[in-house]
Design a protein around this motif. Structure first.
Motif, PDB file in Angstrom:
ATOM      1  N   GLU A  54     -20.403 -16.412  42.238  1.00  0.00           N
ATOM      2  CA  GLU A  54     -19.888 -16.538  40.677  1.00  0.00           C
ATOM      3  C   GLU A  54     -20.710 -15.265  39.845  1.00  0.00           C
ATOM      4  O   GLU A  54     -21.074 -15.593  38.755  1.00  0.00           O
ATOM      5  CB  GLU A  54     -21.160 -17.815  40.276  1.00  0.00           C
ATOM      6  CG  GLU A  54     -20.482 -18.995  41.063  1.00  0.00           C
ATOM      7  CD  GLU A  54     -19.149 -19.354  40.620  1.00  0.00           C
ATOM      8  OE1 GLU A  54     -18.579 -19.192  39.621  1.00  0.00           O
ATOM      9  OE2 GLU A  54     -18.434 -20.425  41.598  1.00  0.00           O
ATOM     10  N   SER A  55     -20.040 -14.276  40.207  1.00  0.00           N
ATOM     11  CA  SER A  55     -20.277 -13.222  39.371  1.00  0.00           C
ATOM     12  C   SER A  55     -19.654 -13.129  38.084  1.00  0.00           C
ATOM     13  O   SER A  55     -20.220 -12.540  37.238  1.00  0.00           O
ATOM     14  CB  SER A  55     -19.928 -11.754  40.223  1.00  0.00           C
ATOM     15  OG  SER A  55     -20.793 -11.609  41.346  1.00  0.00           O
ATOM     16  N   THR A  56     -18.524 -13.941  37.998  1.00  0.00           N
ATOM     17  CA  THR A  56     -18.021 -13.946  36.598  1.00  0.00           C
ATOM     18  C   THR A  56     -18.630 -14.987  35.469  1.00  0.00           C
ATOM     19  O   THR A  56     -18.470 -14.450  34.697  1.00  0.00           O
ATOM     20  CB  THR A  56     -16.709 -14.529  36.728  1.00  0.00           C
ATOM     21  OG1 THR A  56     -16.787 -16.190  37.298  1.00  0.00           O
ATOM     22  CG2 THR A  56     -15.563 -13.872  37.738  1.00  0.00           C
ATOM     23  N   SER A  57     -19.761 -15.620  36.057  1.00  0.00           N
ATOM     24  CA  SER A  57     -20.644 -15.975  35.067  1.00  0.00           C
ATOM     25  C   SER A  57     -21.910 -15.398  35.040  1.00  0.00           C
ATOM     26  O   SER A  57     -22.792 -15.497  33.982  1.00  0.00           O
ATOM     27  CB  SER A  57     -21.176 -17.539  35.473  1.00  0.00           C
ATOM     28  OG  SER A  57     -21.784 -17.700  36.813  1.00  0.00           O
ATOM     29  N   LYS A  58     -22.298 -14.342  35.907  1.00  0.00           N
ATOM     30  CA  LYS A  58     -23.331 -13.429  36.048  1.00  0.00           C
ATOM     31  C   LYS A  58     -23.330 -12.331  34.832  1.00  0.00           C
ATOM     32  O   LYS A  58     -24.178 -11.831  34.341  1.00  0.00           O
ATOM     33  CB  LYS A  58     -24.058 -13.186  37.332  1.00  0.00           C
ATOM     34  CG  LYS A  58     -24.416 -14.570  38.023  1.00  0.00           C
ATOM     35  CD  LYS A  58     -24.690 -14.280  39.534  1.00  0.00           C
ATOM     36  CE  LYS A  58     -25.042 -15.279  40.435  1.00  0.00           C
ATOM     37  NZ  LYS A  58     -25.246 -15.161  41.676  1.00  0.00           N
ATOM     38  N   ILE A  59     -22.255 -11.619  35.259  1.00  0.00           N
ATOM     39  CA  ILE A  59     -22.053 -10.350  34.594  1.00  0.00           C
ATOM     40  C   ILE A  59     -22.061 -10.561  33.216  1.00  0.00           C
ATOM     41  O   ILE A  59     -22.475  -9.591  32.565  1.00  0.00           O
ATOM     42  CB  ILE A  59     -20.739  -9.696  35.109  1.00  0.00           C
ATOM     43  CG1 ILE A  59     -20.981  -9.011  36.506  1.00  0.00           C
ATOM     44  CG2 ILE A  59     -20.156  -8.431  34.271  1.00  0.00           C
ATOM     45  CD1 ILE A  59     -19.581  -8.530  37.131  1.00  0.00           C
ATOM     46  N   PRO A  60     -21.564 -11.494  32.618  1.00  0.00           N
ATOM     47  CA  PRO A  60     -21.815 -11.463  31.092  1.00  0.00           C
ATOM     48  C   PRO A  60     -23.190 -11.426  30.454  1.00  0.00           C
ATOM     49  O   PRO A  60     -23.345 -11.147  29.416  1.00  0.00           O
ATOM     50  CB  PRO A  60     -20.667 -12.668  30.639  1.00  0.00           C
ATOM     51  CG  PRO A  60     -19.888 -12.999  31.818  1.00  0.00           C
ATOM     52  CD  PRO A  60     -20.704 -12.351  32.989  1.00  0.00           C
ATOM     53  N   ILE A  61     -23.886 -12.078  31.325  1.00  0.00           N
ATOM     54  CA  ILE A  61     -25.325 -12.346  30.811  1.00  0.00           C
ATOM     55  C   ILE A  61     -26.523 -11.311  31.425  1.00  0.00           C
ATOM     56  O   ILE A  61     -27.048 -10.807  30.498  1.00  0.00           O
ATOM     57  CB  ILE A  61     -25.918 -13.826  31.508  1.00  0.00           C
ATOM     58  CG1 ILE A  61     -24.950 -14.726  31.112  1.00  0.00           C
ATOM     59  CG2 ILE A  61     -27.266 -13.959  31.196  1.00  0.00           C
ATOM     60  CD1 ILE A  61     -25.162 -16.129  31.569  1.00  0.00           C
ATOM     61  N   TYR A  62     -26.016 -10.709  32.668  1.00  0.00           N
ATOM     62  CA  TYR A  62     -26.870  -9.615  32.910  1.00  0.00           C
ATOM     63  C   TYR A  62     -26.592  -8.274  32.651  1.00  0.00           C
ATOM     64  O   TYR A  62     -27.256  -7.350  32.492  1.00  0.00           O
ATOM     65  CB  TYR A  62     -26.917  -9.801  34.679  1.00  0.00           C
ATOM     66  CG  TYR A  62     -27.130 -11.020  35.106  1.00  0.00           C
ATOM     67  CD1 TYR A  62     -27.924 -11.871  34.579  1.00  0.00           C
ATOM     68  CD2 TYR A  62     -26.922 -11.345  36.735  1.00  0.00           C
ATOM     69  CE1 TYR A  62     -28.100 -13.448  34.905  1.00  0.00           C
ATOM     70  CE2 TYR A  62     -27.264 -12.515  37.028  1.00  0.00           C
ATOM     71  CZ  TYR A  62     -27.968 -13.565  36.398  1.00  0.00           C
ATOM     72  OH  TYR A  62     -28.082 -14.771  36.995  1.00  0.00           O
ATOM     73  N   VAL A  63     -25.086  -7.964  32.652  1.00  0.00           N
ATOM     74  CA  VAL A  63     -25.035  -6.541  32.418  1.00  0.00           C
ATOM     75  C   VAL A  63     -24.125  -6.419  31.044  1.00  0.00           C
ATOM     76  O   VAL A  63     -24.602  -5.255  30.641  1.00  0.00           O
ATOM     77  CB  VAL A  63     -23.821  -6.455  33.630  1.00  0.00           C
ATOM     78  CG1 VAL A  63     -23.451  -4.882  33.348  1.00  0.00           C
ATOM     79  CG2 VAL A  63     -24.381  -6.560  34.810  1.00  0.00           C
ATOM     80  N   LEU A  64     -23.520  -7.347  30.685  1.00  0.00           N
ATOM     81  CA  LEU A  64     -22.777  -6.993  29.434  1.00  0.00           C
ATOM     82  C   LEU A  64     -23.657  -6.434  28.131  1.00  0.00           C
ATOM     83  O   LEU A  64     -23.238  -5.745  27.306  1.00  0.00           O
ATOM     84  CB  LEU A  64     -21.616  -8.075  29.003  1.00  0.00           C
ATOM     85  CG  LEU A  64     -20.403  -7.926  28.714  1.00  0.00           C
ATOM     86  CD1 LEU A  64     -19.672  -6.979  29.498  1.00  0.00           C
ATOM     87  CD2 LEU A  64     -19.373  -9.185  28.254  1.00  0.00           C
ATOM     88  N   PRO A  65     -24.677  -7.505  28.071  1.00  0.00           N
ATOM     89  CA  PRO A  65     -25.610  -6.860  26.957  1.00  0.00           C
ATOM     90  C   PRO A  65     -25.958  -5.568  26.874  1.00  0.00           C
ATOM     91  O   PRO A  65     -26.230  -4.856  25.945  1.00  0.00           O
ATOM     92  CB  PRO A  65     -26.748  -7.940  26.957  1.00  0.00           C
ATOM     93  CG  PRO A  65     -26.090  -8.877  27.879  1.00  0.00           C
ATOM     94  CD  PRO A  65     -25.239  -8.458  28.546  1.00  0.00           C
ATOM     95  N   THR A  66     -26.510  -5.079  27.982  1.00  0.00           N
ATOM     96  CA  THR A  66     -26.738  -3.568  28.157  1.00  0.00           C
ATOM     97  C   THR A  66     -25.612  -2.623  27.645  1.00  0.00           C
ATOM     98  O   THR A  66     -25.821  -1.482  27.225  1.00  0.00           O
ATOM     99  CB  THR A  66     -27.240  -3.167  29.727  1.00  0.00           C
ATOM    100  OG1 THR A  66     -28.250  -4.012  29.999  1.00  0.00           O
ATOM    101  CG2 THR A  66     -27.369  -1.753  29.802  1.00  0.00           C
ATOM    102  N   ILE A  67     -24.431  -3.080  28.539  1.00  0.00           N
ATOM    103  CA  ILE A  67     -23.384  -2.042  27.964  1.00  0.00           C
ATOM    104  C   ILE A  67     -23.039  -2.242  26.332  1.00  0.00           C
ATOM    105  O   ILE A  67     -22.765  -1.052  25.728  1.00  0.00           O
ATOM    106  CB  ILE A  67     -21.967  -2.460  28.732  1.00  0.00           C
ATOM    107  CG1 ILE A  67     -22.343  -2.661  30.178  1.00  0.00           C
ATOM    108  CG2 ILE A  67     -20.654  -1.995  28.258  1.00  0.00           C
ATOM    109  CD1 ILE A  67     -20.944  -2.907  30.916  1.00  0.00           C
TER     110      ILE A  67
END
Length: 498
Positions: A380-393
């Motif tokens: 379920e990386s598609t639900s994790k990346i928006p929360i874990y990585v996108l804010p930093t980007i």
């Protein structure tokens, strides 16, 4: 050694070989209903509550665990057969195993089997807190619109069939409606999921549903229900057949659902409870006024760090997180991502030794006893990346900070989504959006790398950022023409500060 099924009536017998609950479980009142009785809840919140019951004479905070989804039938049956008991196996850094039986879950319900029973339990006046571990996807949140997805078929079903719900929002709404009708006191709904401001998320998504399904209930919820934010932290890998066998061999316990975890644990909670709460702070939980700095640190370092090791580690052919972090090149890449891309976005932390925290993460990731499966981390990386990585980007794009490591991670995710590692071995992609991922990944591999960024529920508006698209495309092309290790070394040796 005689083997005994883990049950209440067998506790005295097995106490010679393992720590058991010393409190009177049959005297406990159910003060908490928990939705989502998977490994993490049982290794974290239920553990804290069990410790509190051990250390005090309170009887008001037994837990009723609710298995919400049809796929939860296995854990429901196992816990039901074992009277809610299970073994917690802590895998210490030195390889030792610390084992204890957890008794704080005194009742279990299977929601699809009897929805009305679950609704009535949550509406009980004795229940003061409803806690949630429903995973990031369970909040039905659209990353692009920042809104509740009211077109989800299960949401439409719940609106049309309010007494036979499928989603957490349907259950909560009917339970709160019943509490209001009975004149019962309010209740605290406490999210324990890995979402920044998870309490706010739970409130906003629930009220969005209520406005559609029971609009007259909105004002009562706003007055009588609180939604404290919390930050939860403990690595709980998937329990293996070997774990079950070792437990039986060393203690004589036949446990169908033991939980494995690391020794580290942390729980930071916003102190906003409308109808009382357990004294979790007496057993090392921490109550604070502002949770945001803690959860932001944890999500963008620990959870994002897991994603970095998971995606790149999978492409390298590793099976567990400890294998990945012990790869010197991959570890260096992760350190530089944390130091040069994440840390600059965490300037509002007070009283936190950030360098010590990052060092502790590497130690925890490297715990060779945990063997956290990369399959689990990448699911379920598609639900994790928006929360874990996108804010930093997003923060670095706004401040003109560094994005190269994150761009390489997203490029690696595009290649991962093709379904094979760099040696041609199949990857087990477990994701609700698997079909979309594979389609866009194939287009990317066919000379259109930027097409992968068009998956808006995952990447938001990244495709509209020329600087990110450029960094991503450069990383993608490098990954497609080089071995993963060579690519990582290029990024670190060239000191692109990533």
């Amino acid at each position: 050694m005689t083997a005994y099924t883990l049950k209440q009536d067998h506790l005295d017998t097995i106490s010679e070989h393992i720590s058991i609950p010393k409190y009177q479980r049959r005297q406990l009142k159910t003060g908490i209903v928990h939705i989502g009785i998977g490994d993490f809840h049982r290794g974290h919140q239920a553990y804290y509550t069990d410790q509190l019951l051990h250390d005090t004479s309170i009887t008001d905070w037994g837990i009723c665990g609710v298995a919400l989804l049809p796929s939860d039938i296995k854990i429901y049956k196992a816990l039901k057969k074992q009277d809610g008991l299970y073994t917690l196996i802590v895998k210490e850094f030195d390889g030792a195993l610390t084992k204890r039986v957890i008794g704080s879950i005194t009742e279990v319900l299977f929601a699809p089997e009897n929805p009305s029973k679950v609704i009535k339990k949550m509406a009980s006046s004795a229940v003061k807190i409803i806690t949630l571990t429903i995973t990031e996807r369970g909040y039905n949140y659209n990353e692009v619109t920042k809104a509740f997805d009211d077109q989800n078929p299960d949401i439409r079903h719940d609106i049309a069939n309010p007494l036979m719900p499928k989603t957490v929002f349907g259950y909560l709404t009917q339970a709160l409606k019943l509490r209001k009708e009975k004149g019962a006191k309010g209740v605290t709904i406490q999210s324990c999921d890995n979402i920044q401001r998870n309490g706010h998320m739970a409130k906003n998504m629930l009220l969005s549903y209520v406005r559609l399904a029971e609009p007259s209930l909105v004002s009562w919820i706003e007055t009588h229900v609180s939604f404290p934010n919390s930050m939860v932290d403990r690595i709980t890998p998937t329990t293996t057949a070997s774990d079950v066998a070792i437990l039986k061999a060393t203690t004589g316990i036949k446990d169908a659902c033991p939980v494995v975890c690391e020794p580290f644990k942390q729980w930071v909670i916003e102190d906003d409870f409308v109808n009382g709460r357990p004294l979790w702070d007496a057993v090392a939980a921490r109550f604070v006024e502002d949770i945001v700095p803690y959860e932001k640190m944890k999500l963008s370092l620990l959870n994002a760090g897991h994603t970095v090791l998971g995606i790149l580690g999978a492409l390298l052919g590793y099976k567990t997180i400890d294998e990945a972090v012990h790869d010197e090149d991959l570890c260096t890449f992760l350190e530089q991502y944390m130091d040069h891309e994440v840390s600059p976005t965490l300037s509002d932390l007070k009283g936190v030794d950030l360098e010590h925290y990052k060092a502790s993460l590497l130690q925890r990731f490297g715990n060779v006893s945990i063997k956290d499966q990369i399959d689990r981390v990448c699911s379920e990386s598609t639900s994790k990346i928006p929360i874990y990585v996108l804010p930093t980007i997003s923060a670095n794009l706004e401040s003109e900070g560094q994005i190269e490591c994150a761009a390489l991670l997203i490029a690696a995710f595009a290649i991962y989504s093709l379904g094979k590692d760099e040696n041609g071995k199949s990857l087990n992609i477990k994701d609700t959006m698997e079909t979309t991922l594979r389609k866009k990944a194939a287009q990317a591999a066919n000379g259109q790398p930027e097409v992968f960024l068009e998956i808006e529920p995952v990447f938001g508006l990244l495709k509209s950022s020329p600087s990110f698209v450029s960094a991503y495309t450069r990383a993608y092309n490098t990954l497609r023409t080089s071995r993963i290790k060579a690519c990582i070394k290029t990024y670190t040796n060239n000191r692109i500060n990533c």
